[in-house]
Motif scaffolding. Structure first.
Motif, PDB file in Angstrom:
ATOM      1  N   GLY A  65       0.824  -1.213   0.000  1.00 14.01           N
ATOM      2  CA  GLY A  65       0.000   0.000   0.000  1.00 14.01           C
ATOM      3  C   GLY A  65       0.853   1.256   0.000  1.00 14.01           C
ATOM      4  O   GLY A  65       0.581   2.211  -0.738  1.00 14.01           O
ATOM      5  N   ASP A  69       1.078   3.754  -3.392  1.00 10.36           N
ATOM      6  CA  ASP A  69       0.705   5.169  -3.311  1.00 10.36           C
ATOM      7  C   ASP A  69       1.762   6.057  -3.962  1.00 10.36           C
ATOM      8  O   ASP A  69       1.458   7.149  -4.444  1.00 10.36           O
ATOM      9  CB  ASP A  69       0.540   5.594  -1.845  1.00 10.36           C
ATOM     10  N   ARG A  79      -1.423   1.001  -9.522  1.00  5.59           N
ATOM     11  CA  ARG A  79      -1.731  -0.267  -8.846  1.00  5.59           C
ATOM     12  C   ARG A  79      -1.452  -1.480  -9.721  1.00  5.59           C
ATOM     13  O   ARG A  79      -1.131  -2.555  -9.219  1.00  5.59           O
ATOM     14  CB  ARG A  79      -3.201  -0.301  -8.423  1.00  5.59           C
ATOM     15  N   ALA A 126      -7.554  -0.563  -3.150  1.00  7.63           N
ATOM     16  CA  ALA A 126      -7.266   0.860  -3.335  1.00  7.63           C
ATOM     17  C   ALA A 126      -7.747   1.356  -4.688  1.00  7.63           C
ATOM     18  O   ALA A 126      -8.154   2.518  -4.829  1.00  7.63           O
ATOM     19  CB  ALA A 126      -5.763   1.102  -3.183  1.00  7.63           C
ATOM     20  N   ASP A 130      -9.589   4.732  -5.821  1.00  7.74           N
ATOM     21  CA  ASP A 130      -8.917   5.616  -6.780  1.00  7.74           C
ATOM     22  C   ASP A 130      -9.836   6.018  -7.926  1.00  7.74           C
ATOM     23  O   ASP A 130      -9.869   7.167  -8.353  1.00  7.74           O
ATOM     24  CB  ASP A 130      -7.697   4.912  -7.404  1.00  7.74           C
ATOM     25  N   SER A 381     -13.454   3.945   3.246  1.00  2.75           N
ATOM     26  CA  SER A 381     -13.064   4.862   2.171  1.00  2.75           C
ATOM     27  C   SER A 381     -13.708   6.239   2.325  1.00  2.75           C
ATOM     28  O   SER A 381     -13.235   7.217   1.748  1.00  2.75           O
ATOM     29  CB  SER A 381     -13.423   4.266   0.805  1.00  2.75           C
ATOM     30  N   GLU A 386      -7.762  10.542   0.775  1.00  2.39           N
ATOM     31  CA  GLU A 386      -7.660   9.817  -0.488  1.00  2.39           C
ATOM     32  C   GLU A 386      -6.216   9.677  -0.964  1.00  2.39           C
ATOM     33  O   GLU A 386      -5.874   8.720  -1.650  1.00  2.39           O
ATOM     34  CB  GLU A 386      -8.490  10.515  -1.567  1.00  2.39           C
ATOM     35  N   MET A 389      -4.823   6.473   0.431  1.00  2.00           N
ATOM     36  CA  MET A 389      -5.788   5.382   0.401  1.00  2.00           C
ATOM     37  C   MET A 389      -5.106   4.018   0.439  1.00  2.00           C
ATOM     38  O   MET A 389      -5.524   3.101   1.150  1.00  2.00           O
ATOM     39  CB  MET A 389      -6.673   5.487  -0.840  1.00  2.00           C
ATOM     40  N   GLY A 390      -4.033   3.865  -0.355  1.00  2.83           N
ATOM     41  CA  GLY A 390      -3.317   2.587  -0.360  1.00  2.83           C
ATOM     42  C   GLY A 390      -2.725   2.267   0.996  1.00  2.83           C
ATOM     43  O   GLY A 390      -2.809   1.130   1.483  1.00  2.83           O
ATOM     44  N   MET A 393      -5.605   1.417   3.448  1.00  5.57           N
ATOM     45  CA  MET A 393      -6.156   0.100   3.130  1.00  5.57           C
ATOM     46  C   MET A 393      -5.209  -0.997   3.611  1.00  5.57           C
ATOM     47  O   MET A 393      -5.637  -2.049   4.094  1.00  5.57           O
ATOM     48  CB  MET A 393      -6.393  -0.035   1.622  1.00  5.57           C
TER      49      MET A 393
END
Length: 455
Positions: A65, A69, A79, A126, A130, A381, A386, A389-390, A393
């Motif tokens: 993660g 990012d 990703r 993620a 996204d 989420s 944001e 986010m990765g 998560m």
């Protein structure tokens, strides 16, 4: 960045790789304990042999993660490179794991397999955040769950299906049957193919401000300190979701690791034979072992097939949510609470069902599984930055793996032992844990997490 509203097939394409990921998880969850038992492991040893799965998740997901990012490639995106690397490694591990000749080899392959699946899985979570705007995230995670349900059902039935096609369930002492080997080979192929489908049909948004992104990426910072800092600044809603996740995943780890010994023994009355109780130098004794072992392997096929039903019912539950959330908002908290309690009842009913009725227990469990794979992530989420986010998560995965580690190192054996020596007590513990998880949804008070509120 203003994100456009995506159509169903665009969301389907970006989520399709989860079909392969779930093939890997379903084969691992449904049949690793069977492989361990075939190689001579006792039922009390099995949870500890499973510790590879949560430990690799604890280590791999935050790392993947964090770095995803900070990744951007003009062609491959942020990703997708991780999807592809994880898929290649997972497919190789899936193919070779049933060829293990001793327990330590199978445990080693489980380490490799679970680490590789995690490399692919975390970026998929993620990616939904996204690509989708706030109003579509519940819908997106539910579509993922729909695909996961399909994968769970098909993969869980593979050994039974190839057995019905004439591939043998019989094997020598300590050898995994060909029906399992063929099933895992099919799973390896589907894993790689489905990931490739998503990689080549899905694009990603570039960073909104590329110059700022490059500055952040090149900034000298410690991965460990960043992780610790983000753990310390974890949103309150994320912590409360962690309580729900703890009891949810304790229950499902118990199912994955101990359902096969519990159900073959209690429901099918065909426990794995202990070769130490047979004198293999005497032909009659060897034949008796072979009969008992073949009965165990066939019962394991039936258990796996029944477990596959939870994938089918989670798919049906997800489909209902897809149809509903495409047009309307839902109360995520109460949907999740009801679903988890429903699954808990399914586990408790395993104490009294017949082999023919077992599938109904897994239908109820599938409702909870469908919710576990969508509602917590939709709520999360709506509660985190944001840009990270990765990372979040990945950190959220702590609440998945820590309960599994606790269960693996003796937690589930200790708690189920308080109820007695019968293997089925582990399923009772899973049921109670899932009901506690459901009630814990009352902790969630963040309105944005409970129901998306458009600005």
């Amino acid at each position: 960045m203003k994100k456009r509203t995506l159509g169903f097939w665009e969301i389907w394409n970006m989520s399709f790789g989860f079909l392969g990921i779930q093939f890997g998880f379903a084969l691992q969850g449904g049949f690793m304990s069977r492989i361990f038992q075939t190689l001579g492991a006792g039922k009390d040893d099995i949870p500890l042999l499973w510790i590879a799965a949560p430990l690799t998740g604890l280590l791999v997901q935050p790392i993947i993660g964090y770095f995803s990012d900070r990744t951007w490639h003009p062609r491959w995106g942020r990703r997708r490179p991780y999807f592809l690397i994880g898929a290649i490694l997972s497919s190789l591990a899936l193919f070779f794991v049933p060829y293990s000749s001793v327990i330590w080899m199978a445990a080693g392959f489980l380490w490799i397999l679970d680490a590789s699946i995690n490399v692919s899985m975390e970026p998929f979570r993620a990616l939904v955040a996204d690509k989708l705007n706030e109003s579509q995230r519940t819908y997106g995670f539910v579509v993922q769950t729909l695909i996961i349900g399909i994968g769970t059902w098909v993969a869980s039935n593979l050994p039974w299906l190839v057995s019905q096609m004439g591939v043998s369930d019989s094997a020598d002492v300590g050898v995994v049957p060909n029906s399992v080997k063929v099933a895992f080979a099919i799973g390896a192929f589907v894993f790689l193919l489905s990931i490739l489908y998503t990689v080549f049909t899905t694009s990603e948004y570039p960073p909104e401000d590329m110059e700022e992104f490059e500055r952040e990426r090149k900034k000298k910072s410690s991965f460990v300190s960043d992780i610790i800092n983000n753990v310390g600044n974890m949103p309150r809603t994320m912590k409360r979701l962690g309580v729900i996740q703890f009891f949810s995943w304790f229950a499902f780890f118990t199912m994955w690791s101990l359902a096969n010994p519990a159900l073959t023994e209690h429901v099918f009355k065909t426990p794995a034979p202990d070769k130490m109780e047979y004198n293999m130098s005497i032909q009659e004794e060897k034949e008796a072992f072979d009969i008992a072992n073949t009965s165990f392997q066939k019962a394991s096929n039936e258990v796996g097939s029944a477990m596959g039903v939870y994938g089918l019912s989670s798919m049906a539950f997800a489909l209902l949510l897809v149809l509903y959330t495409s047009k309307r908002r839902i109360n995520r908290k109460f949907v999740h609470m009801a679903a988890l309690i429903t699954g808990g009842v399914g586990f408790l009913l395993m104490n009294i069902v017949t082999p023919e009725q077992l599938k109904y227990c897994f239908i109820l469990i599938g409702v909870s599984w469908g919710s576990i794979l969508s509602m917590p992530y939709a709520m999360l989420s709506s509660s985190v930055d944001e840009k990270k986010m990765g990372m979040f998560m990945g950190l959220f995965n702590m609440f998945i793996v820590i309960p599994q580690i606790i269960a693996a190192v003796g937690g589930v054996n200790f708690i189920s032992g308080l109820l007695g020596d019968e293997a089925i007590n582990a399923m009772t513990v899973a049921g109670i844990s899932l009901i506690i998880a459901g009630i814990s949804n009352l902790l969630i008070t963040n309105k944005s997490a409970i129901t998306y509120q458009p600005s």
